[in-house]
Design an enzyme around this catalytic site. Structure first.
Site, PDB file in Angstrom:
ATOM      1  N   LYS A  98       0.803  -1.224   0.000  1.00 30.34           N
ATOM      2  CA  LYS A  98       0.000   0.000   0.000  1.00 30.34           C
ATOM      3  C   LYS A  98       0.840   1.281   0.000  1.00 30.34           C
ATOM      4  O   LYS A  98       0.439   2.295  -0.533  1.00 30.34           O
ATOM      5  CB  LYS A  98      -0.959  -0.004   1.191  1.00 30.34           C
ATOM      6  CG  LYS A  98      -2.101  -0.990   0.989  1.00 30.34           C
ATOM      7  CD  LYS A  98      -3.282  -0.658   1.861  1.00 30.34           C
ATOM      8  CE  LYS A  98      -4.487  -1.481   1.477  1.00 30.34           C
ATOM      9  NZ  LYS A  98      -4.375  -2.894   1.929  1.00 30.34           N
ATOM     10  N   GLU A 120      -9.605   6.955   3.671  1.00 32.37           N
ATOM     11  CA  GLU A 120     -10.512   5.995   4.301  1.00 32.37           C
ATOM     12  C   GLU A 120      -9.686   4.770   4.661  1.00 32.37           C
ATOM     13  O   GLU A 120      -8.658   4.507   4.039  1.00 32.37           O
ATOM     14  CB  GLU A 120     -11.618   5.603   3.320  1.00 32.37           C
ATOM     15  CG  GLU A 120     -11.268   4.466   2.345  1.00 32.37           C
ATOM     16  CD  GLU A 120     -10.134   4.780   1.367  1.00 32.37           C
ATOM     17  OE1 GLU A 120      -9.857   5.964   1.145  1.00 32.37           O
ATOM     18  OE2 GLU A 120      -9.518   3.824   0.836  1.00 32.37           O
ATOM     19  N   SER A 386       1.548  -9.787  -1.033  1.00 36.77           N
ATOM     20  CA  SER A 386       1.216  -8.368  -0.877  1.00 36.77           C
ATOM     21  C   SER A 386       1.575  -7.789   0.482  1.00 36.77           C
ATOM     22  O   SER A 386       1.798  -6.592   0.606  1.00 36.77           O
ATOM     23  CB  SER A 386      -0.261  -8.140  -1.168  1.00 36.77           C
ATOM     24  OG  SER A 386      -1.068  -8.994  -0.373  1.00 36.77           O
TER      25      SER A 386
HETATM   26  C1  PLP Z   1      -5.210  -3.924   1.549  1.00 32.34           C
HETATM   27  C2  PLP Z   1      -4.499  -5.161   1.263  1.00 32.34           C
HETATM   28  C3  PLP Z   1      -4.875  -6.001   0.182  1.00 32.34           C
HETATM   29  C4  PLP Z   1      -6.068  -5.746  -0.692  1.00 32.34           C
HETATM   30  O1  PLP Z   1      -6.050  -4.577  -1.418  1.00 32.34           O
HETATM   31  P1  PLP Z   1      -5.788  -4.547  -2.994  1.00 32.34           P
HETATM   32  O2  PLP Z   1      -6.072  -3.138  -3.345  1.00 32.34           O
HETATM   33  O3  PLP Z   1      -6.748  -5.510  -3.624  1.00 32.34           O
HETATM   34  O4  PLP Z   1      -4.390  -4.935  -3.232  1.00 32.34           O
HETATM   35  C5  PLP Z   1      -4.110  -7.127  -0.080  1.00 32.34           C
HETATM   36  N1  PLP Z   1      -3.053  -7.444   0.687  1.00 32.34           N
HETATM   37  C6  PLP Z   1      -2.669  -6.679   1.741  1.00 32.34           C
HETATM   38  C7  PLP Z   1      -1.490  -7.111   2.547  1.00 32.34           C
HETATM   39  C8  PLP Z   1      -3.372  -5.519   2.060  1.00 32.34           C
HETATM   40  O5  PLP Z   1      -2.990  -4.779   3.108  1.00 32.34           O
END
Ligand code: PLP
Length: 408
Positions: A98, A120, A386
């Site tokens: 993020k 948000e 992610s």
């Molecule tokens: C917020 C988040 C997501 C989901 O958000 P996307 O916009 O779909 O990437 C996925 N993995 C993690 C670790 C997150 O914090």
């Protein structure tokens, strides 16, 4: 950052009006027009400015810690009989992908002369990433968060406060993410001159889906470079990612969208089962609708009321999906799977034991489908990891096989 110069000819990039096929656009109330119009008119020019790119690249390198490693997971590869690489977004500062987006947007906000930032947040991950870059730049930060989420996510609320942000509870509706979005939009309408709204995923009105995707596209830019170095070939056979709003997936796919030899796999949150009434598998359950000013697939009742989504993972708990992904689904460019809560938990325990990496619950949804794709042994598979699992420890411990609920 490599900003693709002219992508308007591509079937999978946004067009001049902000659409991906029939999805996207900016269905905004008239009072929001000045804010969104200012962004639409300026974002590409700012992103393409060499000075901007230099500052963005420098912060990603020295502050976020990029490039994030591309790691060949040997024991995981052995188990699933393919060459599995993990793109380690979990190693970024603040623990997830993020921050790539919040760094980009804070630099854009400064160039637009904004002095106040709003955002948000659901689980608080985007709130923390936003509060972080506001501290870095010395800008005022207000984060809207559902009052139920504030109770559920105390550690992230504490982080935001320590970073100097004001956390404002959204007390309407279900008191969760979509209500926080509504509050943020209301604030933005009331403060059109000095305030920038840092939206946290590849959703919302044009230009947000495209802008967020471009900031996150550093993920696939690095994958290409790193794979070429490691294997002699820049393109993998598969890229897999989890989808909430779709920003980590969009970033991991971006430089492969027009390369049909790369198969794209998206994994949504199946919750307790797609048809259990407790799920967030938008492409399976959703219909065309408008959410947060974007025309896209959306979970809704017969008469168009947005349905409450559910997932064990707060980051995937969103009733819509970004317009790029709705388009990738409809055109068949990406394959959409879903993983249940239970499958995601098992995948997290498995990665931890095989590789010594505790993944975020969101990322675990992508890992959970490794056994469901018919890989050939030589296939190169990149999974976007992610985020890291620190924030999910309580859930992991509570559900640990053999844990009967006593003290750990
Ligand atoms: C917020 C988040 C997501 C989901 O958000 P996307 O916009 O779909 O990437 C996925 N993995 C993690 C670790 C997150 O914090």
């Amino acid at each position: 950052m490599k900003i693709a110069e002219n992508t308007f000819g591509s079937k999978y990039h946004v067009d001049e009006k902000g659409f991906y096929g029939r999805f996207g656009g900016a269905y905004i109330p008239e009072m929001l027009f000045p804010n969104v119009d200012e962004l639409q008119r300026n974002y590409l020019q700012i992103l393409r400015d060499p000075g901007f790119q230099e500052e963005f690249d420098q912060l990603l390198r020295d502050y976020v810690g990029r490039p994030s490693p591309l790691y060949l997971a040997k024991r995981l590869s052995e188990k699933y009989k393919a060459q599995i690489y993990l793109k380690r977004e979990d190693l970024n500062h603040t623990g997830a992908h993020k921050v790539n987006n919040t760094i980009g947007q804070i630099l854009l906000a400064k160039r637009l002369g904004k002095t106040r930032i709003i955002a948000e947040t659901g689980a608080g991950q985007h709130g923390v990433a936003t509060a972080t870059v506001c501290a870095l730049m010395g800008l005022e930060c207000v984060v809207y968060m559902g009052s139920i989420d504030i109770q559920r996510q105390a550690p992230n609320v504490a982080r935001m406060k320590m970073l100097g942000a004001t956390v404002v509870p959204a007390t309407s509706g279900s008191q969760t993410l979509k209500d926080a979005c509504n509050e943020a939009i209301r604030d933005w309408i009331n403060n059109p001159v000095d305030t920038h709204y840092i939206l946290g995923t590849a959703a919302g009105p044009h230009p947000y889906p495209d802008m967020v995707t471009r900031f996150q596209s550093v993920i696939s830019e690095e994958i290409k470079k790193q794979l070429l170095e490691k294997t002699g070939k820049a393109n993998p056979d598969y890229v897999m990612a989890c989808i909430g709003g779709g920003s980590n997936a969009a970033g991991a796919y971006y430089h492969f969208l027009d390369e049909p030899d790369v198969k794209l796999i998206a994994v949504e949150a199946g919750g307790k089962g797609v048809h259990s009434g407790h799920s967030a598998a938008t492409t399976q359950l959703g219909k065309l609708g408008i959410i947060h000013a974007s025309k896209t697939l959306l979970m809704q009742t017969e008469d168009g009321q947005i349905t409450e989504p559910y997932s064990i993972s707060a980051g995937l708990d969103y009733p819509g999906i970004g317009p790029l992904h709705a388009h990738l689904y409809e055109t068949g460019r990406a394959t959409f799977l879903n993983a249940t809560d239970e499958e995601a938990l098992q995948a997290a325990y498995e990665l931890t034991r095989l590789e010594g990496i505790i993944p975020a619950l969101e990322s675990s949804h992508a890992l959970a489908k490794l056994g469901q794709v018919a890989f050939k042994p030589d296939d190169v598979v990149v999974v976007c990891l992610s985020g890291r699992g620190d924030k999910d420890m309580e859930t992991y411990i509570r559900n640990l096989p053999g844990n009967t609920g006593g003290n750990v």
